[in-house]
Design a protein around this motif. Structure first.
Motif, PDB file in Angstrom:
ATOM      1  N   UNK B  65     106.300   9.288  45.370  1.00  0.00           N
ATOM      2  CA  UNK B  65     107.186   8.679  46.369  1.00  0.00           C
ATOM      3  C   UNK B  65     106.453   8.489  47.692  1.00  0.00           C
ATOM      4  N   UNK B  66     106.832   7.411  48.337  1.00  0.00           N
ATOM      5  CA  UNK B  66     106.393   7.181  49.701  1.00  0.00           C
ATOM      6  C   UNK B  66     107.693   6.990  50.460  1.00  0.00           C
ATOM      7  N   UNK B  67     108.132   8.063  51.093  1.00  0.00           N
ATOM      8  CA  UNK B  67     109.502   8.105  51.625  1.00  0.00           C
ATOM      9  C   UNK B  67     110.459   7.809  50.464  1.00  0.00           C
ATOM     10  N   UNK B  69     110.474   5.015  48.645  1.00  0.00           N
ATOM     11  CA  UNK B  69     109.889   4.114  47.648  1.00  0.00           C
ATOM     12  C   UNK B  69     109.229   4.901  46.516  1.00  0.00           C
TER      13      UNK B  69
END
Lengths: 768, 164
Positions: B65-67, B69
């Motif tokens: 995860x990227x934040x 996303x």
């Protein structure tokens, strides 16, 4: 003003090609009535889409005793079927479905698989010579007096050979004893079966299609005895069920219907909790909580318990059983009847399941009932499984499992909520509005996916629904037509099952509601259809006709395009011409000409550079003549007089138009995709205001390939957008704008996003 | 001998999953630009992809995860995707590069791929057998736009197609 020449050329070449092979003397109009495609109305099904005055349906009542062997995963049953012939026909034989035979070692479903050597995998190799000994073992078929009854098994169907025909209004009672080995659902697959939990050595059984079930006999198919090959699901008559299920002590059972011996099966505390749940509208109440379930799954108790269920007017029966079950419930109030929403799940489903499952069941019932009818059954149950989603009356099996540490991603959460809504929603389509799934998958999956979309959007604003909005179907609809089937294709022959039977019909219904009919007309007509066919067997025509009849909208063109063809939507705004009214006034006309002339003169680069130049004629007055002072842009008295006379001859309407100072735009459209749809236009004017104009699809009635239409406005138009709300499933939006505008592709949008942060775990785990 | 070895390989692939009652598809949108570039967005059902990845590689692929996303490591995707998806012009494989991917909340995985091709491309061969070994009814749609416009659906019986 774009694409004009290009499309002129294309049309010249392609239209004869499209028409190649068609008889030019026949009617291929997109608005041609559907009479050749749909069945003729009759006494059983009316032209209005309602059941006819002689509509009938047969019924089957079951009394069953089922025994679950948890030691070797074997299910044994004996059943008594009472079949009621309500048809006007004499029946020489009865047909029964043996769905478990799909897993028999000699099943045709294994034989019809195709593929080259590279497409083999463990399962397909195993399926060449299946090891699992699946399928029904029919041990006895007898008359009600115990005497043997002749029968013939043909793959997944069994024919009961009656000694004398079953007459109209008569009933026939007979018994079948059977057993079969339950399949490991995760290894072998299947809509039902078991899951084994290695950690605590327990089984979770989700059991369905587990008993020989009557086929439907009706006015359109005769006996619906199309073999079960795995894709086309079920069609079953309604009836009453009385079922006793014997399971090991310690198992908790969930099943279609009402538990009628709760006092013998449950502890007094559990009964008290169940009563509490019947009054709890906001929060589910645990009948078996997680702590109790964990304790339960640790010890194998001796003996068996018999769970006794009764269900009225259902078309099937499903159940689940495990030591691992947590059980919670809450009440859903409806005007006509209260319903107990319940969930059964192992600890592996938590924390997601205890927080969401039962509440999602309750929300689904409220939402679907709003668009159809009050949920008529006493319970609605969601049972946790790994991976699948599958529905039966009052009970469904749903996936959605968090990670082992109890965290989950948003995707897992929404996936679980979506599948519960969908499978609970199947209670309405096809469990109650009992369409023939083996013929028409879309009639239940498509309509259900449509209501699933509405229910998801009412669950949470911006819910990430996979299907429903028009723009989500375009990539499928614009694809290779050799591998796309019309929606009206038999369940076993469909290409791209999910898009064909779920996505496209759901989108079509949503477009009908939002764009073609409007919410008020659609919702009323849809409710009429639902109520007309509640507890009956509708056919596609019954839906088509009901929606038209209750709304006074001729939708034959819509059914023809969306359901009977593979056409797609691609309407192109090809060309635009701008006009003003010439009022013939020589003063203003000539003044305008002067402005145009001066504009062109002043723009010319040489004229600009020669501005300071003193010409030869300017230096020599002797070169001046009449034309030196003559102004060709000044109206002559003769012209003015002629204009006055012209005006005197105009009537009031003509004068009003001449004085209106309107701007006229002639727009040319072409229908590239073939599917006729409304034309929705957003005009933005020079003062930045805008106007939406919606033209019904009937604009294509006389010519479904190309049309021209003129629009008049008080203001000048700066921008035009076709299908501004993306509601028609237009597959190519690059030809929807004037002036031309390219929308960025998904690829371009992604490429220019900033994503520099470092990857991490799911936000829930990160926070932990 | 070659056939025998292939067989041995497949027979170790593990278990089978059945998803009722939908049969999923993949859709790739290939855009061929005048200047000799290929832009590709490939959409798969993340759930199905994870299953097949696990069975084919005997290990799970975990998303990160990227934040908010969610996505997969491009390097993990690379080998799997390009074993099952390739583009060639006149028998020369085009060098494709995954520039990123994202998993939407509706469960759709979108993989973004780009590559260079020659200008004024007249013909393109696509090989696509994504997920067909594990989902016999898997259909893989490829839509072409830009310099070549066409559409074709691949399945377990048709894995290669020449677009002209």
């Amino acid at each position: 003003m774009f694409f004009n020449k290009y499309y002129s050329l294309i049309l010249t070449i392609t239209i004869p090609a499209i028409l190649f092979g068609q008889n030019p003397n026949l009617n291929y109009n997109k608005f041609k009535q559907l009479k050749e495609e749909v069945a003729t109305p009759n006494v059983f099904r009316t032209a209005s889409g309602a059941p006819g005055h002689q509509y009938y349906q047969n019924e089957a009542d079951y009394v069953m005793n089922i025994f679950l062997n948890d030691q070797n995963q074997k299910l044994t049953g004996s059943e008594t079927i009472k079949y009621h012939n309500n048809s006007p026909d004499e029946l020489e034989y009865l047909w029964i479905q043996l769905d478990q035979n799909k897993r028999a070692q000699n099943s045709d479903s294994y034989k019809i698989q195709t593929g080259d050597i590279k497409s083999l995998n463990t399962r397909s190799i195993k399926n060449m010579d299946p090891e699992f000994e699946g399928g029904f073992n029919i041990t006895s078929v007898t008359n009600s007096d115990g005497s043997s009854l002749s029968f013939t098994i043909n793959q997944t169907m069994m024919r009961i050979n009656l000694s004398k025909p079953l007459l109209p209004k008569e009933s026939f009672e007979f018994n079948i004893d059977w057993w079969y080995n339950i399949n490991d659902r995760l290894e072998i697959g299947g809509r039902s079966g078991y899951e084994y939990f290695e950690d605590d050595q327990n089984y979770l059984y989700t059991i369905a299609q587990f008993f020989p079930r009557m086929c439907v006999y009706n006015d359109t198919e005769g006996w619906q005895n199309k073999q079960f090959l795995g894709t086309g699901e079920f069609t079953l008559p309604f009836g009453d069920y009385d079922v006793k299920i014997s399971v090991p002590t310690g198992h908790i059972v969930a099943a279609t219907g009402e538990l009628v011996n709760a006092k013998e099966i449950l502890s007094s505390e559990q009964i008290e909790r169940l009563e509490k749940a019947k009054n709890s509208e906001k929060e589910p109440v645990f009948i078996v909580n997680e702590k109790e379930a964990i304790k339960n799954e640790k010890g194998v108790k001796k003996g068996i318990k018999i769970w006794h269920y009764k269900a009225e007017n259902v078309r099937d029966f499903g159940w689940a059983s495990s030591r691992k079950f947590i059980w919670d419930a809450m009440i859903v109030r409806q005007p006509s009847k209260d319903v107990l929403a319940m969930s059964f799940y192992p600890k592996e489903g938590n924390p997601l399941w205890e927080q969401y499952s039962t509440k999602v069941v309750a929300h689904t019932l409220k939402c679907y009932s709003k668009y159809t009818f009050d949920y008529p059954y006493p319970v609605a149950i969601s049972v946790h499984t790994k991976w699948i989603g599958m529905e039966y009356p009052m009970i469904c099996f749903n996936g959605g499992r968090p990670e082992k540490d109890g965290t989950y991603s948003k995707r897992t959460k929404y996936g679980m909520i979506g599948v519960i809504i969908h499978e609970v929603g199947h209670n309405y389509f096809p469990m109650i509005i009992n369409s023939d799934e083996r013929q028409w998958t879309w009639m239940d999956e498509g309509l259900n996916t449509f209501l699933q979309y509405l229910t998801e959007q009412e669950f949470e604003k911006g819910y990430p629904s996979r299907r429903g909005p028009a723009h989500k179907i375009v990539n499928y609809m614009k694809g290779d037509k050799d591998r796309i089937s019309p929606i009206m294709t038999n369940s076993e022959s469909i290409h791209q099952f999910g898009n064909n039977a779920y996505g496209k019909p759901a989108t079509a219904m949503n477009i009908l509601r939002e764009t073609i009919m409007g919410r008020e007309l659609f919702d009323y007509a849809f409710k009429i259809y639902s109520n007309r066919w509640m507890f009956k067997h509708p056919n596609p025509e019954d839906l088509f006709r009901s929606l038209e009849d209750a709304s006074s909208i001729d939708l034959d063109w819509f059914w023809r395009g969306w359901f009977y063809s593979t056409d797609h939507v691609d309407i192109s705004l090809d060309n635009i011409k701008y006009y003003r009214i010439n009022d013939q006034n020589p003063v203003t006309n000539k003044a305008e000409k002067k402005i145009n002339f001066t504009e062109v003169y002043n723009k010319d680069i040489s004229n600009q550079r020669n501005k300071e130049l003193v010409t030869y004629r300017e230096n020599d007055k002797g070169l001046e003549d009449f034309y030196t002072s003559y102004d060709p842009f000044k109206a002559t008295p003769k012209e003015i007089k002629k204009y006055e006379k012209f005006k005197e001859n105009l009537n009031e309407d003509e004068l009003e138009i001449i004085n209106s100072n309107q701007h006229f735009y002639e727009l040319e459209f072409s229908n590239i995709g073939g599917l006729v749809m409304p034309i929705i236009l957003d005009f933005t004017f020079s003062d930045n205001t805008n106007k939406i104009i919606k033209i019904p699809a009937e604009i294509w009635k006389k010519n479904s390939s190309q049309i021209t239409k003129v629009f008049a406005f008080d203001k000048e138009v700066n921008l035009i957008e076709l299908d501004p709300f993306m509601e028609t499933a237009d597959t190519d939006r690059s030809n929807n704008f004037w002036p031309p505008k390219m929308e960025p592709s998904k690829f371009e949008l992604y490429k220019y996003k900033n994503r520099r942060s470092r990857p991490s775990d799911n936000p829930m785990k990160k926070k932990k | 001998m070659k056939i025998y070895l292939s067989f041995l390989f497949i027979s170790f692939l593990g278990l089978w999953k059945t998803t009722y009652h939908e049969t999923y598809i993949s859709i790739s949108e290939i855009r061929i630009l005048k200047e000799g570039k290929i832009e590709l967005s490939l959409e798969l059902i993340a759930h199905d992809f994870e299953y097949v990845y696990q069975k084919s590689n005997s290990k799970e692929i975990k998303s990160v995860f990227n934040e908010e996303l969610e996505y997969y490591d491009n390097n993990l995707l690379k080998e799997f995707i390009f074993n099952h998806y390739s583009i060639s012009e006149r028998n020369n494989k085009i060098d494709l590069k995954i520039i990123g991917n994202e998993i939407n909340l509706d469960g759709i995985l979108i993989i973004y791929i780009e590559g260079d091709c020659k200008k004024n491309l007249k013909e393109l061969t696509v090989f696509n057998d994504l997920l067909v070994n594990w989902f016999p009814d898997q259909q893989n749609i490829v839509n072409l736009s830009g310099e070549l416009k066409s559409s074709f659906t691949f399945n377990k019986n048709i894995k290669t197609h020449v677009f002209q």
